[in-house]
Design a protein around this motif. Structure first.
Motif, short mmCIF file in Angstrom:
data_model
loop_
_atom_site.label_atom_id
_atom_site.label_comp_id
_atom_site.label_asym_id
_atom_site.label_seq_id
_atom_site.Cartn_x
_atom_site.Cartn_y
_atom_site.Cartn_z
N PHE A 274 39.67 -14.45 87.49
CA PHE A 274 39.98 -15.84 87.79
C PHE A 274 40.28 -16.54 86.47
N GLU A 275 40.87 -17.72 86.56
CA GLU A 275 41.28 -18.45 85.36
C GLU A 275 40.45 -19.71 85.18
N ILE A 276 40.19 -20.04 83.90
CA ILE A 276 39.56 -21.31 83.54
C ILE A 276 40.56 -22.08 82.68
N GLN A 277 40.85 -23.28 83.12
CA GLN A 277 41.84 -24.10 82.41
C GLN A 277 41.20 -24.79 81.20
N ASN A 278 42.00 -24.91 80.16
CA ASN A 278 41.57 -25.58 78.93
C ASN A 278 40.16 -25.12 78.49
N PRO A 279 40.02 -23.84 78.27
CA PRO A 279 38.69 -23.27 78.03
C PRO A 279 38.08 -23.73 76.70
N LYS A 280 36.77 -23.84 76.71
CA LYS A 280 36.01 -24.02 75.49
C LYS A 280 35.48 -22.64 75.09
N LEU A 281 35.80 -22.23 73.88
CA LEU A 281 35.47 -20.87 73.47
C LEU A 281 34.07 -20.78 72.89
N TRP A 282 33.52 -19.57 72.95
CA TRP A 282 32.24 -19.26 72.31
C TRP A 282 32.54 -18.73 70.92
N TRP A 283 31.95 -19.39 69.90
CA TRP A 283 32.13 -18.98 68.52
C TRP A 283 30.79 -18.62 67.90
N SER A 284 30.83 -17.76 66.93
CA SER A 284 29.61 -17.43 66.20
C SER A 284 29.26 -18.54 65.22
N ASN A 285 28.02 -18.52 64.74
CA ASN A 285 27.51 -19.53 63.83
C ASN A 285 28.41 -19.67 62.61
N GLY A 286 28.82 -20.91 62.33
CA GLY A 286 29.67 -21.19 61.18
C GLY A 286 31.14 -21.27 61.50
N LEU A 287 31.55 -20.76 62.66
CA LEU A 287 32.98 -20.79 63.03
C LEU A 287 33.29 -21.83 64.09
N GLY A 288 32.29 -22.32 64.77
CA GLY A 288 32.53 -23.30 65.82
C GLY A 288 31.36 -23.35 66.78
N GLU A 289 31.54 -24.03 67.90
CA GLU A 289 30.48 -24.20 68.89
C GLU A 289 30.29 -22.91 69.69
N ALA A 290 29.03 -22.57 69.92
CA ALA A 290 28.72 -21.43 70.79
C ALA A 290 28.64 -21.94 72.24
N HIS A 291 29.81 -22.27 72.79
CA HIS A 291 29.83 -22.92 74.11
C HIS A 291 29.53 -21.92 75.21
N LEU A 292 28.68 -22.33 76.13
CA LEU A 292 28.32 -21.50 77.28
C LEU A 292 28.69 -22.20 78.57
N TYR A 293 29.35 -21.47 79.44
CA TYR A 293 29.62 -21.96 80.80
C TYR A 293 28.44 -21.59 81.69
N ASP A 294 27.99 -22.55 82.47
CA ASP A 294 26.90 -22.34 83.41
C ASP A 294 27.49 -22.38 84.82
N VAL A 295 27.43 -21.24 85.53
CA VAL A 295 28.02 -21.18 86.85
C VAL A 295 26.95 -20.84 87.88
N GLU A 296 27.21 -21.27 89.10
CA GLU A 296 26.37 -20.89 90.23
C GLU A 296 27.18 -19.95 91.12
N ILE A 297 26.62 -18.80 91.38
CA ILE A 297 27.29 -17.79 92.21
C ILE A 297 26.65 -17.80 93.59
N ARG A 298 27.49 -17.92 94.60
CA ARG A 298 26.99 -17.98 95.98
C ARG A 298 27.55 -16.80 96.77
N LEU A 299 26.67 -16.14 97.50
CA LEU A 299 27.06 -15.05 98.39
C LEU A 299 26.90 -15.53 99.83
N LEU A 300 27.97 -15.44 100.58
CA LEU A 300 27.98 -15.97 101.95
C LEU A 300 28.44 -14.91 102.95
#
Length: 844
Positions: A274-300
């Protein structure tokens, strides 16, 4: 109390039958005993045998004196653990009930109501078994019988036992090679030999009433300017054969926005992108923000919710680049398309008794790594696969993880039973930790291959040609075939190397190729100049020992043992080279210590001086070299070692000096032949307009000369700002280099121009003042003349200093913050020239 807890949980399940699963932890009412005895004693679960023995005062502190020697029989005995818990009708009405152990150490038979339901043989694995058929209404007994690894191997092999190389195992039979247990517990050159047993991680009942989400994994396939393509892979647990009409939906947890949806009609449908638009990337310390996406997964199923889970993941790509180039063979990491320099340390378990490590301790250590400008920790292969929370912390703080599999400095069998065990271990570890964006690399082992070709195992173990061929082929089977094949099935495309290092420091040409463990300074004949001469493409191990500070030493040694040659000091020194190597280098680079306390202080300065020399040499050679991971970050018990933070969380000089040496933009004055070069080392990917001023004074503060430079830095590139004739410097001068941006000072660094032993130091005339601010102390230290390596220490362990082991220019002051200090304290201020005792209390 436990009965009420179980009843409440299961009442909730009855009220909400669509919930697929719940965990019920079984951590109450445990008892233990030696299997030959009848009397049961209270036990702590999760926990370990030796912690329980300590609680009951059956053993003395294993770290004090030589008490370790008295503990060896306990690791050779068999031990039993049991508990009783209540099961009510609500619990038993669940469709599926599983008993789970997140960690059993190591050979264990598990009985539920006298039924043998599980046999474990691997400390590193999780264990689960269906147990509903063995549960009964009312009281249920859970019994775990641990067999000593020594007894297990004797029973299995008898006289057919074959000794395999295991360099750090002091036992003649080298049993550790056969046991899937943390190798360092059998003894290492920085660890005691404490062979433990126990339920060392949580134990639980897990109930299921519907098909449920068993595992989930997200990986980034592609990053473009305005979108990222993410692959999601899922594993389901099925209660029955009704597997149709299922659907997985992925929502952003914060906004409840639907990110992806997939109908599941076959196993193939469990993998999709799947695609995420305008993503915020995860970077290591010193290179940028270590951004984390928090998702909820539902099984139906048919729009009815069966299960849901929350998951964090980062959008990032990471490659290990190993290619032929003009130098030899590269070895570097590329994060989100950018090549960058690795700055880090090797991490070992924080305690030989693993259950004693708290979540706060883990968080503190990862934060310390981040604060020291590190971007990678290597989880070394002689310890454990860390807890989920450790990798969560690395995700949050932007600390990449080089993850060894738990094989180190030895050879291993490759019979069917062992291979099957390793396959299950690799599968379990990959599924448990593979979802973390911090995971940069899996490595098959530590030093197995380099040892085979360079440590004369064939001679030491009197191998025949046939034996040698068999042992080598077993290693190839294990690390080149079994482990990567298993790993890639779970984590396709993950970075893997079969061993570290890939080059040995014995030949000069090898420094042009791949990863390197350079031990010519400690284990060889080189002095610290070796760190500047011999630089690998990626330095994943190198180091030098020091003693912990006196407050730590007094925790394990009585006053009469406070000497370098005492039996306790020799006992706590586990390296075959020993304490004399530290003293030899301290005298060479600093001074002959007047007493033991001076030796301890000088040992830390010596270690810091050597490793700082290595780090700066590695960074100056960026391009040839793309990584510097020193040995080691931390300790598992109080001892002289290669660590930068001791067992009681006291930071050594090495920590503070490396913190500066790892700063992203760093001016360095380095002597090369007849010149001093002024380097600007730059790991920043942004352009910066800098002003650099270099001021040279004598040790009394008299100005000699000043140079100033203005520049716009190039992205991630080092520069040489100036060359100075060595005649412009002498052993009674120092340089202060300041970096400013838009006229505002950002940082300041001090350099001297001779070996510390040769400096013409004078009495710095140190003075101080102290005041209490909230829960901390603020200490301001002033120097009349140049002060070298000012060290503030206390009679307490675990105090946190905002800075320490620092230089002071004449007439300058430095204010440091001291946290965790108790009311009853004694401080001492020491410099390379003198020592000033500081005594005060809150009433002052």
């Amino acid at each position: 109390m436990l009965f009420r807890f179980l009843t409440l949980v299961n009442l909730l399940l009855v009220m909400n039958p669509l919930i697929a699963q719940e965990k019920i932890f079984l951590h109450q009412n445990w008892q233990f005993k030696n299997s030959t005895e009848k009397i049961w004693k209270k036990a702590t679960v999760p926990g370990l045998l030796h912690s329980d023995l300590l609680d009951h005062k059956i053993i003395l502190d294993p770290f004090y004196g030589q008490n370790e020697n008295e503990l060896q029989q306990f690791g050779k005995d068999n031990w039993d653990y049991k508990t009783v818990f209540e099961a009510d009708e609500a619990l038993l009405s669940n469709r599926k009930i599983r008993l789970g152990f997140e960690g059993l150490d190591t050979y264990a038979k598990v009985y539920l109501n006298d039924h043998l339901i599980l046999e474990a043989d691997n400390m590193h694995r999780r264990w689960e078994v269906d147990c509903k058929a063995f549960l009964k209404l009312g009281k249920n007994q859970l019994l775990v019988k641990f067999q000593s690894p020594f007894n297990y191997l004797e029973e299995k092999y008898g006289n057919n036992f074959r000794v395999l190389p295991a360099s750090n195992d002091p036992s003649p039979k080298k049993e550790s090679a056969y046991v899937r247990k943390a190798p360092f517990q059998f003894g290492w050159d920085w660890a005691p030999r404490i062979v433990t047993a126990g339920i060392w991680r949580p134990v639980y009942l897990e109930v299921h009433n519907n098909t449920y989400l068993k595992g989930q994994y997200f990986s980034t396939q592609k990053i473009e300017k305005d979108k990222a393509t993410v692959t999601a892979r899922f594993e389901l647990g099925f209660i029955d054969n009704k597997n149709s009409d299922l659907q997985i939906e992925i929502y952003d947890a914060a906004s409840d926005q639907l990110l992806a949806s997939r109908k599941i009609n076959s196993e193939a449908d469990l993998n999709f992108t799947f695609e995420i638009q305008n993503p915020k990337l995860w970077w290591s310390n010193g290179l940028g923000e270590a951004h984390l996406y928090d998702v909820e997964i539902r099984l139906l199923r048919n729009n009815h919710l069966l299960d849901k889970k929350n998951q964090k993941f980062g959008i990032r790509t990471i490659e290990l680049v190993q290619e032929k180039d003009r130098i030899g063979t590269s070895y570097f990491f590329r994060l989100n398309g950018k090549d960058f320099f690795i700055k880090g340390a090797n991490y070992i378990p924080q305690d030989i008794l693993l259950n004693r490590v708290t979540e706060d301790q883990k968080r503190k250590l990862v934060q310390d790594a981040q604060n020291a400008n590190m971007n990678m920790l290597r989880v070394w292969g002689g310890g454990i696969y860390e807890s989920d929370s450790f990798y969560d912390l690395c995700d949050e703080h932007g600390i990449l993880v080089w993850q060894d599999f738990m094989f180190a400095c030895g050879s291993y069998p490759a019979d069917d039973d062992f291979i099957h065990n390793v396959v299950s271990e690799v599968e379990d570890v990959a599924k448990r930790i593979g979802n973390h964006p911090c995971l940069a690399l899996f490595c098959g082992n530590n030093e197995v291959e380099v040892a085979w070709f360079n440590w004369d195992w064939q001679g030491q173990y009197d191998m025949s040609e046939e034996d040698s061929a068999k042992i080598w082929n077993d290693q190839v089977k294990l690390f080149n075939d079994t482990i990567p094949e298993t790993l890639f099935k779970v984590l396709p495309g993950v970075n893997y190397v079969h061993t570290s290092p890939l080059s040995n420091w014995g030949k000069l040409e090898n420094f042009n190729h791949s990863s390197m463990h350079y031990w010519g300074v400690w284990h060889g004949a080189d002095d610290f100049s070796g760190f500047e001469k011999y630089i690998g493409r990626f330095n994943s191990e190198y180091g030098f020992q020091s003693f912990p500070e006196m407050s730590t030493i007094k925790k394990f040694a009585p006053d009469e043992q406070l000497s370098l040659d005492s039996e306790v000091m020799k006992h706590h020194q586990k390296s075959y080279v020993g304490n004399e190597r530290i003293r030899e280098f301290a005298v060479q680079y600093f001074a002959e210590p007047k007493n033991f306390e001076d030796f301890v202080y000088l040992s830390q300065l010596t270690q810091a001086y050597g490793i700082q020399t290595a780090v700066l040499a590695h960074r100056i050679k960026k391009g040839h070299c793309m990584g510097s991971i020193y040995w080691q970050l931390n300790d598992c018990w109080p001892c002289p070692s290669w660590s930068s933070i001791d067992y009681y969380d006291n930071k050594k000089a090495l920590y503070y000096w490396v913190k500066k040496a790892y700063e992203p933009i760093l001016p360095v004055l380095k002597k090369e032949d007849d010149y001093f070069k002024l380097y600007l080392l730059n790991d920043d990917f942004n352009e910066n307009a800098l002003e650099v001023s270099l001021t040279v004074k004598d040790f009394s503060g008299k100005l000699q000369w000043v140079k100033e430079y203005s520049l716009i830095t190039k992205e991630n590139a080092n520069e040489v700002l100036a060359n100075f004739s060595k005649e412009r410097f002498s052993n009674d001068l120092f340089a202060e280099i300041e970096i400013s941006i838009k006229g505002e000072k950002q940082s300041s660094y001090i350099y001297t121009f001779a070996e510390p032993k040769e400096l013409a130091l004078q009495d710095p005339g140190l003075s101080y003042r102290v005041e209490k601010i909230k829960d901390s102390l603020q200490m301001t230290i002033t120097a009349k003349s140049f002060a070298k390596s000012v060290f503030v220490s206390s009679n307490e362990v675990g105090l946190q200093y905002s800075d320490n082991f620092f230089d002071l220019a004449p007439g300058s002051s430095k204010t440091i913050i001291i946290k965790n200090a108790n009311d009853d304290r004694r401080f001492e201020i020491k410099s390379l020239f003198d020592c000033l005792e500081v005594l005060f209390c809150l009433a002052d």
